[in-house]
Motif scaffolding. Structure first.
Motif, short mmCIF file in Angstrom:
data_model
loop_
_atom_site.label_atom_id
_atom_site.label_comp_id
_atom_site.label_asym_id
_atom_site.label_seq_id
_atom_site.Cartn_x
_atom_site.Cartn_y
_atom_site.Cartn_z
N VAL A 98 -37.73 -115.08 -39.54
CA VAL A 98 -38.17 -116.51 -39.65
C VAL A 98 -37.52 -117.12 -41.00
N VAL A 99 -37.93 -116.34 -41.87
CA VAL A 99 -37.62 -116.74 -43.22
C VAL A 99 -36.16 -116.77 -43.47
N THR A 100 -35.37 -115.85 -43.04
CA THR A 100 -33.78 -115.81 -42.88
C THR A 100 -33.10 -116.79 -42.14
N MET A 101 -33.84 -116.97 -41.00
CA MET A 101 -33.25 -118.11 -40.15
C MET A 101 -33.47 -119.35 -40.81
N GLN A 102 -34.65 -119.71 -41.61
CA GLN A 102 -34.77 -121.06 -42.10
C GLN A 102 -33.76 -121.17 -43.33
N ALA A 103 -33.45 -120.05 -43.86
CA ALA A 103 -32.29 -120.23 -45.14
C ALA A 103 -31.10 -120.33 -44.56
N ASP A 104 -30.82 -119.44 -43.52
CA ASP A 104 -29.49 -119.80 -42.84
C ASP A 104 -29.18 -121.09 -42.21
N ALA A 105 -30.38 -121.65 -41.58
CA ALA A 105 -30.44 -123.16 -40.92
C ALA A 105 -30.08 -124.13 -42.01
N GLY A 106 -30.90 -124.10 -43.12
CA GLY A 106 -30.59 -124.87 -44.28
C GLY A 106 -29.28 -124.92 -44.89
N SER A 111 -19.73 -131.21 -31.12
CA SER A 111 -19.53 -130.61 -29.81
C SER A 111 -20.20 -128.89 -29.80
N LYS A 112 -19.69 -128.36 -30.76
CA LYS A 112 -19.89 -126.87 -30.99
C LYS A 112 -21.45 -126.70 -31.21
N ALA A 113 -21.90 -127.46 -31.98
CA ALA A 113 -23.25 -127.68 -32.48
C ALA A 113 -24.25 -127.76 -31.04
N VAL A 114 -24.01 -128.82 -30.31
CA VAL A 114 -24.57 -129.23 -29.15
C VAL A 114 -24.62 -127.73 -28.12
N VAL A 115 -23.29 -127.40 -27.81
CA VAL A 115 -23.30 -126.41 -26.93
C VAL A 115 -24.17 -124.94 -27.35
N GLU A 116 -23.90 -124.84 -28.70
CA GLU A 116 -24.76 -123.56 -29.31
C GLU A 116 -26.32 -123.78 -28.97
N LYS A 117 -26.83 -124.83 -29.30
CA LYS A 117 -28.17 -125.09 -29.03
C LYS A 117 -28.51 -124.94 -27.82
N VAL A 118 -27.63 -125.55 -26.76
CA VAL A 118 -28.30 -125.43 -25.56
C VAL A 118 -28.05 -124.00 -24.89
N SER A 119 -27.08 -123.50 -25.30
CA SER A 119 -27.07 -121.94 -25.13
C SER A 119 -28.02 -121.19 -25.45
N ALA A 120 -28.60 -121.27 -26.60
CA ALA A 120 -29.36 -120.54 -27.51
C ALA A 120 -30.95 -120.94 -26.85
N VAL A 121 -31.10 -122.04 -26.39
CA VAL A 121 -32.29 -122.45 -25.61
C VAL A 121 -32.51 -121.78 -24.25
N MET A 122 -31.34 -121.72 -23.69
CA MET A 122 -31.29 -121.17 -22.30
C MET A 122 -31.41 -119.47 -22.45
N THR A 142 -37.50 -113.87 -28.30
CA THR A 142 -37.14 -115.38 -28.22
C THR A 142 -36.46 -115.69 -29.49
N LEU A 143 -36.70 -115.35 -30.62
CA LEU A 143 -36.04 -115.64 -31.83
C LEU A 143 -34.43 -115.35 -31.94
N GLU A 144 -34.25 -113.93 -31.14
CA GLU A 144 -32.92 -113.58 -31.43
C GLU A 144 -31.93 -114.22 -31.14
N PRO A 145 -31.70 -115.08 -30.09
CA PRO A 145 -30.74 -116.03 -29.95
C PRO A 145 -30.27 -117.01 -30.86
N PHE A 146 -31.46 -117.38 -31.40
CA PHE A 146 -31.35 -118.46 -32.49
C PHE A 146 -31.13 -117.99 -33.82
N SER A 147 -31.50 -116.87 -34.12
CA SER A 147 -31.07 -115.83 -35.38
C SER A 147 -29.66 -115.48 -35.35
N LYS A 148 -29.17 -115.08 -34.25
CA LYS A 148 -27.74 -114.69 -34.31
C LYS A 148 -26.78 -115.86 -34.40
N ARG A 149 -27.30 -117.00 -33.95
CA ARG A 149 -26.24 -118.24 -34.00
C ARG A 149 -26.51 -118.93 -35.56
#
Length: 126
Positions: free
Chosen positions: A24-32, A57-68, A106-113
């Motif tokens: 989670v901490v790594t994801m927060q740093a990468d997201a920032g 467009s890429k951001a939206v598609v990535e988020k939708v696919s990560a949620v799915m 659950t976190l892995e798809p978001f972490s990877k992206r």
């Protein structure tokens, strides 16, 4: 001579918890970093720049696919938990392990992206 009464389940749960917190901490740093690097590109896209519009467009598609993907992973983890619970008696260690596995999956798809986006936008290679 005193023997240790520490259960293996508690050690495993602690290690799993640390791994999830680190993720989670790594994801927060990468997201920032991703937000900081993506914002100027998106602003140009708002004024008609093709690269900025592709990035949006890429951001939206990535988020939708990560949620799915994440939804599928949590459903899979829940199904496995209930099947295992039906086959074997429930122990506190098994419950904690199942919860940690579900959180990790659950976190892995978001972490990877987030990791890939931070690398791509900053120019670093992992």
């Amino acid at each position: 001579m005193a023997t240790s009464r520490k259960r293996p389940d508690s050690v495993s749960a602690g290690a799993q918890t640390q791994a999830i917190v680190a993720k989670v901490v790594t994801m927060q740093a990468d997201a920032g970093l991703t937000i900081a690097m993506r914002l100027p590109i998106l602003m140009k896209g708002a004024f008609g720049d093709a690269r900025g519009q592709r990035e949006a467009s890429k951001a939206v598609v990535e988020k939708v696919s990560a949620v799915m993907e994440s939804s599928f992973a949590i459903g899979h983890a829940a199904t496995l938990f209930w099947l295992n619970m039906a086959m074997t008696p429930l122990t506190p260690g098994a419950l904690g392990e199942a919860a940690a596995k579900a959180a990790h999956n659950t976190l892995e798809p978001f972490s990877k992206r987030t990791r890939a986006n931070a690398s791509r936008l900053s120019g670093r290679r992992s």
